[in-house]
Each structure stands twice: as structure tokens, then as C-alpha cells.
Design a protein around this motif. Structure first.
Motif, PDB file in Angstrom:
ATOM      1  N   LEU A 113      -9.255   1.241   5.994  1.00 31.44           N
ATOM      2  CA  LEU A 113      -7.816   1.138   5.771  1.00 31.44           C
ATOM      3  C   LEU A 113      -7.050   1.860   6.877  1.00 31.44           C
ATOM      4  CD1 LEU A 113      -5.492   0.210   3.975  1.00 31.44           C
ATOM      5  CD2 LEU A 113      -5.751   2.327   2.652  1.00 31.44           C
ATOM      6  N   SER A 114      -7.561   3.010   7.306  1.00 29.36           N
ATOM      7  CA  SER A 114      -6.913   3.765   8.372  1.00 29.36           C
ATOM      8  C   SER A 114      -6.935   2.989   9.688  1.00 29.36           C
ATOM      9  CB  SER A 114      -7.602   5.124   8.553  1.00 29.36           C
ATOM     10  OG  SER A 114      -6.993   5.844   9.595  1.00 29.36           O
ATOM     11  N   VAL A 115      -8.080   2.381   9.996  1.00 28.66           N
ATOM     12  CA  VAL A 115      -8.171   1.579  11.224  1.00 28.66           C
ATOM     13  C   VAL A 115      -7.182   0.413  11.169  1.00 28.66           C
ATOM     14  CG1 VAL A 115      -9.660   0.019  12.550  1.00 28.66           C
ATOM     15  CG2 VAL A 115     -10.560   2.207  11.740  1.00 28.66           C
ATOM     16  N   GLN A 116      -7.089  -0.215  10.004  1.00 33.48           N
ATOM     17  CA  GLN A 116      -6.155  -1.334   9.850  1.00 33.48           C
ATOM     18  C   GLN A 116      -4.716  -0.875  10.084  1.00 33.48           C
ATOM     19  OE1 GLN A 116      -6.405  -3.377   6.061  1.00 33.48           O
ATOM     20  NE2 GLN A 116      -4.328  -4.169   6.255  1.00 33.48           N
ATOM     21  N   ARG A 117      -4.346   0.252   9.490  1.00 33.08           N
ATOM     22  CA  ARG A 117      -2.987   0.772   9.663  1.00 33.08           C
ATOM     23  C   ARG A 117      -2.708   1.127  11.115  1.00 33.08           C
ATOM     24  NH1 ARG A 117      -2.901   5.054   4.624  1.00 33.08           N
ATOM     25  NH2 ARG A 117      -2.629   3.556   2.929  1.00 33.08           N
ATOM     26  N   HIS A 410       5.672  -0.853   1.324  1.00 36.09           N
ATOM     27  CA  HIS A 410       5.790  -0.098   0.075  1.00 36.09           C
ATOM     28  C   HIS A 410       4.423   0.248  -0.517  1.00 36.09           C
ATOM     29  CE1 HIS A 410       7.427   1.281  -3.736  1.00 36.09           C
ATOM     30  NE2 HIS A 410       6.636   0.437  -4.383  1.00 36.09           N
ATOM     31  N   VAL A 411       3.453  -0.683  -0.405  1.00 31.46           N
ATOM     32  CA  VAL A 411       2.117  -0.444  -0.974  1.00 31.46           C
ATOM     33  C   VAL A 411       1.155   0.073   0.088  1.00 31.46           C
ATOM     34  CG1 VAL A 411       2.451  -2.172  -2.770  1.00 31.46           C
ATOM     35  CG2 VAL A 411       1.396  -2.858  -0.607  1.00 31.46           C
ATOM     36  N   GLN A 412       1.734   0.533   1.218  1.00 27.03           N
ATOM     37  CA  GLN A 412       0.942   1.149   2.292  1.00 27.03           C
ATOM     38  C   GLN A 412      -0.150   0.229   2.827  1.00 27.03           C
ATOM     39  OE1 GLN A 412      -0.196   4.835   0.248  1.00 27.03           O
ATOM     40  NE2 GLN A 412       1.397   5.910   1.418  1.00 27.03           N
ATOM     41  N   GLY A 413       0.178  -1.038   2.962  1.00 28.35           N
ATOM     42  CA  GLY A 413      -0.733  -1.986   3.590  1.00 28.35           C
ATOM     43  C   GLY A 413      -1.820  -2.551   2.686  1.00 28.35           C
ATOM     44  N   ASN A 414      -1.826  -2.172   1.422  1.00 30.65           N
ATOM     45  CA  ASN A 414      -2.848  -2.663   0.488  1.00 30.65           C
ATOM     46  C   ASN A 414      -2.502  -4.105   0.092  1.00 30.65           C
ATOM     47  OD1 ASN A 414      -4.283  -3.291  -1.977  1.00 30.65           O
ATOM     48  ND2 ASN A 414      -4.782  -1.094  -2.102  1.00 30.65           N
ATOM     49  N   LYS A 415      -3.282  -5.051   0.620  1.00 30.57           N
ATOM     50  CA  LYS A 415      -2.944  -6.470   0.426  1.00 30.57           C
ATOM     51  C   LYS A 415      -3.177  -6.937  -1.007  1.00 30.57           C
ATOM     52  CE  LYS A 415      -3.421  -7.898   5.244  1.00 30.57           C
ATOM     53  NZ  LYS A 415      -3.591  -6.538   5.791  1.00 30.57           N
ATOM     54  N   VAL A 421       2.335  -7.668  -6.428  1.00 30.93           N
ATOM     55  CA  VAL A 421       3.790  -7.502  -6.466  1.00 30.93           C
ATOM     56  C   VAL A 421       4.491  -8.830  -6.199  1.00 30.93           C
ATOM     57  CG1 VAL A 421       5.769  -6.425  -5.326  1.00 30.93           C
ATOM     58  CG2 VAL A 421       3.720  -5.065  -5.819  1.00 30.93           C
ATOM     59  N   LEU A 422       3.943  -9.598  -5.250  1.00 29.74           N
ATOM     60  CA  LEU A 422       4.561 -10.866  -4.864  1.00 29.74           C
ATOM     61  C   LEU A 422       4.285 -11.983  -5.864  1.00 29.74           C
ATOM     62  CD1 LEU A 422       3.649 -10.701  -1.070  1.00 29.74           C
ATOM     63  CD2 LEU A 422       5.965 -10.616  -2.001  1.00 29.74           C
ATOM     64  N   GLY A 423       3.329 -11.768  -6.763  1.00 30.88           N
ATOM     65  CA  GLY A 423       3.001 -12.778  -7.766  1.00 30.88           C
ATOM     66  C   GLY A 423       2.222 -13.947  -7.203  1.00 30.88           C
ATOM     67  N   VAL A 424       1.401 -13.686  -6.174  1.00 29.84           N
ATOM     68  CA  VAL A 424       0.583 -14.738  -5.568  1.00 29.84           C
ATOM     69  C   VAL A 424      -0.847 -14.243  -5.470  1.00 29.84           C
ATOM     70  CG1 VAL A 424       2.519 -15.667  -4.226  1.00 29.84           C
ATOM     71  CG2 VAL A 424       1.027 -13.920  -3.200  1.00 29.84           C
ATOM     72  N   THR A 425      -1.761 -15.151  -5.141  1.00 30.53           N
ATOM     73  CA  THR A 425      -3.153 -14.753  -4.951  1.00 30.53           C
ATOM     74  C   THR A 425      -3.303 -14.093  -3.580  1.00 30.53           C
ATOM     75  OG1 THR A 425      -3.792 -16.840  -3.918  1.00 30.53           O
ATOM     76  CG2 THR A 425      -3.929 -16.724  -6.329  1.00 30.53           C
ATOM     77  N   ARG A 426      -4.375 -13.314  -3.423  1.00 28.63           N
ATOM     78  CA  ARG A 426      -4.655 -12.665  -2.150  1.00 28.63           C
ATOM     79  C   ARG A 426      -4.839 -13.719  -1.053  1.00 28.63           C
ATOM     80  NH1 ARG A 426      -6.694  -7.514  -0.565  1.00 28.63           N
ATOM     81  NH2 ARG A 426      -7.950  -7.608   1.338  1.00 28.63           N
ATOM     82  N   ARG A 427      -5.461 -14.866  -1.419  1.00 27.14           N
ATOM     83  CA  ARG A 427      -5.683 -15.949  -0.457  1.00 27.14           C
ATOM     84  C   ARG A 427      -4.343 -16.495   0.053  1.00 27.14           C
ATOM     85  NH1 ARG A 427      -9.971 -19.284   0.568  1.00 27.14           N
ATOM     86  NH2 ARG A 427     -11.098 -18.380  -1.213  1.00 27.14           N
ATOM     87  N   THR A 428      -3.379 -16.670  -0.888  1.00 27.02           N
ATOM     88  CA  THR A 428      -2.054 -17.163  -0.488  1.00 27.02           C
ATOM     89  C   THR A 428      -1.359 -16.174   0.445  1.00 27.02           C
ATOM     90  OG1 THR A 428      -1.795 -18.397  -2.546  1.00 27.02           O
ATOM     91  CG2 THR A 428       0.218 -17.875  -1.340  1.00 27.02           C
TER      92      THR A 428
END
Length: 439
Positions: A113-117, A410-415, A421-428
């Protein structure tokens, strides 16, 4: 920056941990190189985006690696791994440019997660740098409106020739910036650039200022002095507000343009001078020619190459770019007021208004209540007075991208959380990010 294109280097002397990090990073789609010592890493001379390094290593330390890579023109981000006993060192490393540090025992998920950020932040910085470079024109001028792109093209064309230039435009539009850009793009760029406001020199001193004088040529002339034309020899001289130059001096300037010679006050000797004259004015010189206050032959000589600087109301879409050049940020209400106001004082007036707003702000940003009263209370009589560009309204896609970025922040990059929150699937969510190039 897509993960497949990001290059991560691992510097770790523990073989088991080294192998684990390589496997986990590669599984995330990163290009991975690994080393057991700082010396091996430096010897490889890699062009990588992130370095994951232990602080304690045989030979040179991770802190030494940080110090060395920061000397590169485009240094990689450095993430340090530290044991509990060296946390103070790691905190100190953050002050000296490390991107992050993690403690042992190592949480691999936390590291990924740190590398991604780090990569997302690095990508944003590169985009901002590219955005800023795309917003500037010759001489660092700000704006990408059609009117400014036309101006940039004219500057580049005129800079290639060596004749005199007449720069027209209202007060505050940036005529001196245009003159400086012409000089910087010309073959005279390594020679002097002088700028003088003709309206700021008393008429009785103007000839001496431009042409110089001999010792004793008038009261107070204790020694020989070169004038502005001689000081700019080989380079460029901008005569701002040329319309204020007295008629007698206009004749002498015309001789410089035609013959390339001048005569200092009190001298009987002609001197050769090689200077490019750029003249600027907000006045209508043709009317001054008609009423006899400006020489027709000088006007025609200067007008060989003429260029007009657009007023700010003609380039409304550049207002936000200019504001963000003068200040860190601006709220939407303040921006709306600036778009409505016609700015008779042009860019200079805008800059002064922004500097005032920042001075009265508690957070360094531009807020509507801190703008000058003439701007906050201005009411356009008709839509034509507004400088609001139609192109500034965001598209639906732009609004969606902006909202997704805010949720991710807001969620610190947590997809996974962002998708919830967005009400969609991770794939979407991933598909949306891929479409916008932000994955």
C-alpha cells in the motif's frame, strides 16, 4: 502510472525477506530488481521509480543510499525498512527526503500500500510539472487560450528577424514580457536587454538618457556617460510608452534605426551602434500621427513588424491558470467573481487583486470575501461583459473522475473501500480508473 511500467528496486541483505518482497511486488505488476547491498544497487545505475531499502545493511547503509540517490536529477522515491531500535534514524530520514519508513516485523500488505501511494504521489507531481510546463509560453507567459497561442506564434516568428517591432496593447497586458520573450528567442539572447519607460524620464533629460553625453556638455555632466542605446549595443532596447517621446528625439531615434549611428550630447562624433529597437505603447499612434504629435516616418519604420497583446477580457479561459500561478488555491465563489469582472487593468490588476486576497487570507488561499470591493460588487450589464469561457464548465466524465479522486483520497487509496463508497464493484472501479489513466 500503471503498475506494469513502475520499476521498484529492493535492497535487502536478508535472502528470505528479499525473495518475499520481490515475489509480492512482482505479483502486483511492478517491474522488480533486487540487491543485497547498497554498493551493488549503485553499481547497477538503475533508472527506477521507488527503492525499498533496509537501513542496516552490510557496508553502506540505507541512509547513505538515500543521500546518494538524492543527488540525481530525477531521484527515485526511497522507502526505508527499519528495526525498532533505528526508528529515530528513520524519522530523521523522512526530514531529509525519504518517502516513508516501515518497521520490522514487516507487514507486506502495508508495504504494498505504501509503494502504491508513493507511486501515485510521484505520478501526480510529474503530471503537475508537465501541466505547468504546458501552461507557459515564450518567456514564461501564462495562458493557453486561442488568443495567447496566436501571440506565441507571432513572437516566435518575429524573433527570427532582426527589425524593429511595435508592441501594442492596453496597460497591464504584459507588453514588456512579450518584448523580453522576443529578445530571448532571438540571436541576440546572449546580449543585453534594456527596458525603459519613456513616460518616466523628464523631457530635458531624455536625450542624455538615450544617447549619452560628453563631460561638461551641460551642468552636472562631470564625466562621459554612455546612453541606453550604447548600453544595449549588440542586444535589444525596449522603449515602453514610445508615444511619450518628444518629436525632436523621435527624429534622432529614426536616424539610429536608419543609419545605425548616434551622436552623444555635446559630441561632434558619430558612433556606430547595433541595437534592436522594440517599442511598446497603449496609445493609438495612428491618431497621434494625424494630430501631429508623432512622426509618420518613425511610425512606419516601427510598424514594419507589429504585434498586439490581447486584453484579459479576450482570454477569459486563462484566468484560472493565472490565479493559480499567483496563489496556491482559490475557492469557487472567488473564481466566479473573477470570471464576471472585465479587468480594465488586465493581468496587472488581476495580480494585484490576488496578492491582496492572499494577504488577508488565513490559509494562503483566495476567498471571495478578500477580493477588492470593485470585483465583489461588480454587476455585468450584459452577458458580453463577462469573461467566463464556455469551455470552463466540466463534462460529466470530468466530474466523475474528480469525485472518484476525492473518494480515493478520503479512504487513503484503499480501492475496496472506495468501491464500497461509490456503490460499484471493485472491477468497475478499476475499469473507470483505467479509462481515465489513473490506475
Amino acid at each position: 502510472m500503471s503498475r506494469g511500467k513502475a520499476h521498484v528496486a529492493v535492497v535487502e541483505d536478508d535472502p528470505a525477506l528479499n525473495e518475499l518482497l520481490v515475489e509480492e511486488l512482482a505479483a502486483e505488476g511492478y517491474q522488480v530488481s533486487h540487491f543485497g547491498t547498497v554498493e551493488d544497487f549503485l553499481l547497477a545505475s538503475l533508472d527506477c521509480d521507488v527503492v525499498v531499502s533496509d537501513i542496516r545493511l552490510p557496508g553502506a547503509s540505507g541512509l547513505s543510499l538515500l543521500e546518494t540517490v538524492q543527488q540525481q536529477s530525477t531521484p527515485p522515491a526511497v522507502l526505508l525498512i527499519t528495526a525498532f531500535g533505528t526508528v529515530d534514524q528513520a524519522v530523521d530520514a523522512l526530514k531529509h527526503g525519504a518517502a516513508d519508513f516501515l518497521t520490522k516485523p514487516l507487514d507486506v500488505e502495508h508495504l504494498l500500500l505504501s509503494v502504491q501511494r508513493i507511486l501515485e504521489h510521484r505520478n501526480l507531481k510529474q503530471q503537475l510539472k508537465r501541466f505547468k510546463s504546458e501552461q507557459t509560453g515564450p518567456g514564461g507567459m501564462i495562458g493557453q487560450s486561442p488568443a495567447m497561442r496566436k501571440l506565441y506564434s507571432q513572437i516566435e516568428q518575429i524573433a527570427k528577424v532582426d527589425g524593429s517591432v511595435l508592441i501594442l496593447g492596453e496597460s497591464g497586458t504584459g507588453k514588456e514580457l512579450v518584448a523580453n520573450a522576443i529578445h530571448q528567442l532571438s540571436d541576440r539572447s546572449d546580449k543585453p536587454f534594456q527596458a525603459v519607460n519613456c513616460a518616466g524620464i523628464p523631457a530635458e533629460l531624455m536625450e542624455s538618457e538615450f544617447f549619452g553625453h560628453e563631460a561638461g556638455s551641460f551642468t552636472g555632466a562631470k564625466g562621459k556617460r554612455n546612453g541606453l542605446l550604447k548600453q544595449a549595443d549588440g542586444g535589444t532596447l525596449l522603449l515602453d510608452e514610445i508615444g511619450e517621446m518628444p518629436m525632436a528625439l523621435q527624429a534622432k531615434l529614426l536616424r539610429v534605426l536608419q543609419e545605425g549611428t548616434l551622436r552623444a550630447v555635446g559630441s561632434d562624433k558619430e558612433e556606430h551602434v547595433n541595437v534592436r529597437i522594440l517599442a511598446a505603447t497603449h496609445q493609438d499612434l495612428e491618431k497621434k500621427v494625424e494630430n501631429g504629435s508623432f512622426r509618420q516616418d518613425l511610425f512606419y519604420r516601427l510598424e514594419t513588424f507589429s504585434i498586439r497583446v490581447p486584453a484579459l477580457r479576450e482570454r477569459g479561459e486563462d484566468i484560472e491558470r493565472l490565479v493559480r500561478h499567483f496563489a496556491n488555491d482559490i475557492d469557487s465563489d472567488a473564481l466566479e467573481l473573477l470570471y464576471r469582472y472585465p479587468f480594465p487593468g488586465n493581468v496587472r490588476e488581476l495580480q494585484n487583486a490576488i496578492e491582496r486576497a492572499v494577504a488577508f487570507s488565513q490559509d494562503g488561499e483566495v476567498h471571495a470575501e478578500n477580493l477588492p470591493q470593485r470585483i465583489t460588487e461588480f454587476e455585468a450589464e450584459n452577458e458580453a461583459e463577462s469573461v467566463t469561457p464556455a469551455s470552463r464548465w466540466p463534462t460529466l466524465n470530468e466530474m466523475q473522475e474528480d469525485y472518484i479522486k476525492k473518494v480515493l483520497a478520503h479512504v487513503q487509496g484503499n480501492k475496496s473501500k472506495a468501491a464500497e463508497v461509490l456503490g460499484v464493484t471493485r472491477r468497475t472501479l478499476y475499469r473507470w480508473l483505467e479509462d481515465s489513466g489513473d490506475r
